[in-house]
Design a protein around this motif. Structure first.
Motif, mmCIF file in Angstrom:
data_model
loop_
_atom_site.group_PDB
_atom_site.id
_atom_site.type_symbol
_atom_site.label_atom_id
_atom_site.label_comp_id
_atom_site.label_asym_id
_atom_site.label_seq_id
_atom_site.Cartn_x
_atom_site.Cartn_y
_atom_site.Cartn_z
ATOM 1 N N ALA A 181 0.230 2.084 4.172
ATOM 2 C CA ALA A 181 1.502 1.871 4.870
ATOM 3 C C ALA A 181 2.221 0.648 4.316
ATOM 4 N N LEU A 182 1.477 -0.408 4.040
ATOM 5 C CA LEU A 182 2.072 -1.623 3.476
ATOM 6 C C LEU A 182 2.601 -1.355 2.072
ATOM 7 N N ARG A 183 1.839 -0.636 1.270
ATOM 8 C CA ARG A 183 2.248 -0.346 -0.097
ATOM 9 C C ARG A 183 3.487 0.548 -0.143
ATOM 10 N N GLN A 184 3.562 1.502 0.750
ATOM 11 C CA GLN A 184 4.729 2.381 0.779
ATOM 12 C C GLN A 184 5.978 1.626 1.234
ATOM 13 N N THR A 185 5.810 0.699 2.165
ATOM 14 C CA THR A 185 6.936 -0.152 2.573
ATOM 15 C C THR A 185 7.401 -1.007 1.405
ATOM 16 N N GLU A 186 6.454 -1.519 0.647
ATOM 17 C CA GLU A 186 6.794 -2.298 -0.543
ATOM 18 C C GLU A 186 7.588 -1.455 -1.535
ATOM 19 N N LYS A 187 7.171 -0.214 -1.748
ATOM 20 C CA LYS A 187 7.895 0.670 -2.664
ATOM 21 C C LYS A 187 9.338 0.881 -2.214
ATOM 22 N N LEU A 188 9.527 1.062 -0.912
ATOM 23 C CA LEU A 188 10.874 1.251 -0.388
ATOM 24 C C LEU A 188 11.747 0.029 -0.664
ATOM 25 N N LEU A 189 11.183 -1.158 -0.479
ATOM 26 C CA LEU A 189 11.929 -2.397 -0.717
ATOM 27 C C LEU A 189 12.227 -2.597 -2.202
ATOM 28 N N VAL A 190 11.218 -2.389 -3.021
ATOM 29 C CA VAL A 190 11.375 -2.646 -4.458
ATOM 30 C C VAL A 190 12.348 -1.664 -5.092
ATOM 31 N N ASP A 191 12.155 -0.385 -4.841
ATOM 32 C CA ASP A 191 13.022 0.601 -5.466
ATOM 33 C C ASP A 191 14.438 0.538 -4.907
ATOM 34 N N GLY A 192 14.564 0.164 -3.646
ATOM 35 C CA GLY A 192 15.886 0.128 -3.031
ATOM 36 C C GLY A 192 16.679 -1.131 -3.314
ATOM 37 N N ASN A 193 16.005 -2.203 -3.782
ATOM 38 C CA ASN A 193 16.717 -3.483 -3.919
ATOM 39 C C ASN A 193 16.466 -4.224 -5.228
ATOM 40 N N LEU A 194 15.481 -3.788 -6.012
ATOM 41 C CA LEU A 194 15.150 -4.512 -7.234
ATOM 42 C C LEU A 194 15.158 -3.644 -8.489
#
Length: 376
Positions: free
Chosen positions: A178-191
Motif C-alpha cells: 500500500a505504501l509503495r503504490q501510494t509512492e508510485k501515484l505521487l512520483v508518476d503524478g508529480n515527478l
C-alpha cells in the motif's frame, strides 16, 4: 674442550660447567675477521664517499639525494604538526563547518552560492513556516537560490516511506505494498518528466482501484479535455512544453507519509508532500518557481473480507494548494508567473500565503478564490 674432567681432577662439576658456558659466550662475541669481498666493498664505498659520489642501484633511482631531502623534510613537518593535527581533527569532529569549502555539507545557505546542507527527512508536521532563505535571485545554475527548498531532497529521494508493520488483518507485506503504490501515484503524478510535459500518467492511473470508476472517468476526461469541473491539476502536475520547461532536471520534494488502521479492515495511508518546480521560458534565463502541496488519503482493504482488487489503492481524498500559477485558467497546465512579464489569468484576490508553510493542515484557514504567495 667439552669433555668431562677425570674423576681424579680437583675441579668440581659446577666449576667445570661454568667454565664451558663462559667459553661458548666468548666465542660468540669475539670479533670476526671480515671476508675478502666485504673488505673490497667497504673500501670501494669509502673511496666513492670521499669523492662525493653515490652508488647506483635499486635503492636509489634518479635524483635520489633530492628525493631523500624532501622525504626528510616531510617527516620533520609531520613530526611538528602531529599534535596540532590531532587537536584539529577533534575540533572538526565537533564543528565540521569550520573546514573551508564545507566538505561535509553542513554550512547554511549563503548569498554567495555556497551549497546548503540538506534537511533531515520530515517525520512530523513542522511547528512553523521555514525561516527566510538567503536573498539570492534564482538562476539556471542555481534554480532554488533564495528558496527554503534549496535544502530539500531531490525528487523521489524526498518521498521516504515509514517502516511497514501489520495492521489488523493485513500483513506487513500488504501494508508495504500500500505504501509503495501510494509512492508510485505521487512520483508518476508529480515527478515523472513525461507527466510534467503533459503526457498521460499511465503508472499513476494504473495503481488506482479499478472499482473507483467515477474517479477514473473524471481523471480520464480531465486529461483528454480539461475544464473547470475536470481539472487534471487536482491530481497531477503538468506544464505546457510550448511555454516553459524545467530549469535543470531537479524538482525539490519535502513531506511525509504515515499509516494507521482504517475502517472496514483496511490500512489508511496519509501522504502530505510539497513539490517545487523551477521553470524557464525558451530563450530566457529568468527562473520562476511553482510550488504545489498535495495531500492524499489512501485506503487498502483486506481482499479476503471485501470486494477489492489486490495490489490496488482506493483514493479517499486528493487535495492541493498551488503557488504561482495563473488564476482561473483551466487548460490542464500550470502557468508560472515571471517577474519580467505581465501577469496572465485573473487578478489574484485572496490574502497572501506562504507556499512553503507546512505547519498547518491544507484545509486550515483556506481562503476562497485565487490568492497570492508571499514568496516563491
Amino acid at each position: 674442550m667439552t669433555d668431562k674432567p677425570s674423576e681424579d681432577s680437583s675441579i668440581s662439576d659446577e666449576a667445570w660447567q661454568k667454565f664451558i658456558e663462559d667459553a661458548e659466550r666468548d666465542r660468540a662475541t669475539a670479533p670476526k675477521e671480515p671476508s675478502a669481498r666485504a673488505r673490497m666493498v667497504t673500501e670501494r664505498l669509502r673511496q666513492q664517499d670521499a669523492r662525493g659520489e653515490e652508488p647506483a642501484g635499486w635503492r636509489t633511482g634518479p635524483a635520489r639525494q633530492e628525493m631523500n631531502g624532501r622525504a626528510a623534510r616531510r617527516r620533520r613537518r609531520w613530526a611538528i604538526i602531529g599534535v596540532p593535527l590531532a587537536v584539529a581533527v577533534a575540533v572538526v569532529a565537533v564543528r565540521p563547518s569550520l573546514i573551508p569549502g564545507d566538505p561535509f555539507g553542513t554550512a547554511a545557505p549563503s548569498p554567495n552560492g555556497v551549497a546548503a546542507s540538506p534537511l533531515p527527512a520530515e517525520t512530523a508536521a513542522p511547528t512553523a513556516a521555514p525561516g527566510a532563505a538567503d536573498p539570492a535571485v534564482p538562476t539556471v545554475a542555481r534554480p532554488f537560490a533564495g528558496s527554503p527548498a534549496e535544502r530539500w531532497a531531490d525528487g523521489r529521494a524526498g518521498i521516504t516511506l515509514p517502516k511497514a508493520t501489520p495492521v489488523g488483518t493485513l500483513s506487513e507485506q500488504q501494508v508495504e505494498q500500500a505504501l509503495r503504490q501510494t509512492e508510485k501515484l505521487l512520483v508518476d503524478g508529480n515527478l515523472d518528466p513525461a507527466t510534467l510535459r503533459g503526457e498521460r500518467p499511465e503508472t499513476a492511473l494504473a495503481v488506482i482501484e479499478p472499482r473507483q470508476k467515477e474517479l477514473l472517468d473524471v481523471l480520464t476526461t480531465a486529461l483528454r479535455k480539461p475544464d473547470k469541473d475536470h481539472d487534471p491539476l487536482r491530481m497531477f502536475s503538468r506544464f505546457d512544453p510550448a511555454e516553459v520547461k524545467l530549469a535543470g532536471d531537479v524538482v525539490k520534494t519535502r513531506g511525509r507519509m504515515t499509516f494507521k488502521a482504517g475502517e472496514q479492515a483496511s490500512v489508511a495511508v496519509h501522504a502530505d508532500y510539497t513539490f517545487v518546480y523551477p521553470l524557464v521560458r525558451e530563450g530566457s534565463n529568468e527562473v520562476a518557481r511553482t510550488i504545489i502541496r498535495r495531500v492524499l488519503d489512501i485506503e487498502v482493504s483486506d481482499p479476503n473480507k471485501y470486494r477489492v482488487t489486490p495490489g490496488k489503492i482506493a483514493v479517499v481524498r486528493y487535495d492541493q494548494e498551488i503557488g504561482n500559477s495563473a488564476c482561473d485558467v483551466y487548460d490542464g497546465y500550470l502557468h508560472p508567473h515571471f517577474r519580467s512579464e505581465p501577469r496572465t489569468g485573473a487578478t489574484p484576490t485572496g490574502p497572501a500565503t506562504d507556499p512553503y508553510d507546512r505547519s498547518k493542515d491544507i484545509d486550515a484557514d483556506r481562503a476562497e478564490g485565487c490568492g497570492v504567495v508571499s514568496r516563491t
